[in-house]
Design an enzyme around this catalytic site. Structure first.
Site, mmCIF file in Angstrom:
data_model
loop_
_atom_site.group_PDB
_atom_site.id
_atom_site.type_symbol
_atom_site.label_atom_id
_atom_site.label_comp_id
_atom_site.label_asym_id
_atom_site.label_seq_id
_atom_site.Cartn_x
_atom_site.Cartn_y
_atom_site.Cartn_z
ATOM 1 N N HIS A 86 0.728 -1.240 0.227
ATOM 2 C CA HIS A 86 0.030 -0.005 -0.154
ATOM 3 C C HIS A 86 0.926 1.355 -0.045
ATOM 4 O O HIS A 86 0.175 2.503 -0.171
ATOM 5 C CB HIS A 86 -1.014 0.117 1.123
ATOM 6 N N ASP A 90 -2.834 -10.682 -2.136
ATOM 7 C CA ASP A 90 -3.210 -9.889 -1.110
ATOM 8 C C ASP A 90 -4.714 -9.703 -1.084
ATOM 9 O O ASP A 90 -5.256 -9.165 -2.273
ATOM 10 C CB ASP A 90 -2.329 -8.969 -0.642
#
Length: 355
Positions: free
Chosen positions: A137, A174
């Site tokens: 992220h 993910d």
């Protein structure tokens, strides 16, 4: 189809390097935070009794400022460095730090680079870096979503800078879309970024229509999936879309952002993947690595917040990195998973994929 000799090599003498170190426990986001030091302890415990030929322990080392700068602005690196020695800072509500978070984040990025070095030197064929904090992220100029530095993006740029590789594949399984990784390579035609993720969900990016910009159109492959998807949908995505496109891209190295939060036990998401689903995804990527990247594959830990799920899924993936089952068929995927239709439509202008 590979020769008998090549198949034999993948069933007997594959060397898999593991980066796992108790120093990764030093990053402490605080009591009750899901990205907790226990994640490392659980994996250590699971691997203490795991037996497989060819496993190699690899010591991590800290990434240098210059290596972090391969993907991050100087100001961002300085902001994270400024947290060192401070009991508590926070980049957002999800991303707090402790006194040793900067040190640990440097060790996470550097641990992955040490793994890439070992594979490029042929000291190992493939490997898995069990690091924390996670990274996918993190934007070039911003920490977010539990992530301080984008380990896999730094790794991809490192492979090019140090070893001159041209085509790198990053596959992110993910449960959350890797916004930072996608944005790092949005206009890069020589990196193929692939993400399977729950959608709509945090961080809000990752629509099928996000395919990359300009000359890199088609080099971003998003597979957004609705809540409730499990092994069937993931196997269908990997077998009918991801593998065919990856084979056409012909990567020289396969990087895997391996989060385990799509597992059906995970508390932060709503997917139904089992350890057998992660096993299948790893097997598909091993085939891509074997056929185009001389077997070079390096996974790195991203999410995964249920301890029993980690204990079951991590060994399943390590089994596949050994290659003993590389040519065995997967469970039969759905003949046509309608949840994949948006991805098929978005990618058909750029790749030869079945309808």
């Amino acid at each position: 189809r590979p020769s008998v000799a090549r198949r034999r090599r993948y069933s007997s003498d594959v060397k898999t390097a593991l980066v796992l170190d108790r120093r990764y426990e030093a990053h402490d986001p605080g009591r009750g935070h899901p990205e907790c030091p226990e994640r490392v302890r659980v994996i250590l415990d699971a691997l203490a009794s795991y037996r497989r030929a060819g496993l190699i322990a690899l010591d991590p080392r800290p990434a240098t400022t210059e290596e972090l700068a391969l993907n991050h602005d100087a100001a961002h690196i300085e902001r994270v460095a400024a947290t060192a020695g401070r009991a508590r800072c926070a980049f957002d509500a999800d991303t707090p730090t402790s006194s040793r978070s900067f040190e640990t984040a440097c060790l996470a990025a550097g641990g992955y680079l040490a793994l890439l070095d070992a594979i490029m030197a042929r000291d190992a064929d493939n490997g898995f870096a069990f690091v924390r904090p996670p990274g996918h992220h993190a934007e070039a100029d911003r920490a977010m979503g539990f992530c301080l530095f984008n380990n896999v993006a730094i790794g991809a740029r490192y492979l090019r800078r140090r070893f001159g590789l041209e085509r790198v594949l990053v596959v992110d399984w993910d449960v959350h879309h890797g916004n930072g990784t996608q944005h790092s390579f949005d206009a890069d035609p020589n990196l193929l970024y692939v993400s399977t993720h729950q959608y709509p969900f945090y961080p809000g990016t990752g629509a099928a229509s996000e395919v990359g910009s300009d000359a890199a159109a088609g080099r971003t492959l998003n597979v957004p999936l609705p809540a409730g998807c499990g092994d069937d949908e993931y196997v269908a995505a990997f077998e009918t879309i991801i593998a065919p496109i990856a084979m056409q891209f012909r990567p020289e190295f396969v990087l895997v952002s391996a989060g385990f939060d799509a597992h059906r036990r995970d508390p932060l998401a709503a997917m139904n993947v089992t350890e057998e689903g992660f096993r299948a995804m790893a097997r598909v990527l091993m085939r891509v690595a074997r056929d185009h990247a001389e077997g070079r594959l390096a996974a790195i830990l991203e999410g995964g917040y249920d301890m029993r799920a980690l204990s079951a899924a991590v060994p399943a993936v390590l089994d596949e990195l050994g290659g003993a089952a590389i040519d065995e068929p997967l469970a039969t995927p759905l003949p046509h998973a309608s949840v994949l239709d948006a991805t098929r439509r978005a990618q058909r202008p750029y790749w030869d994929i079945a309808p």
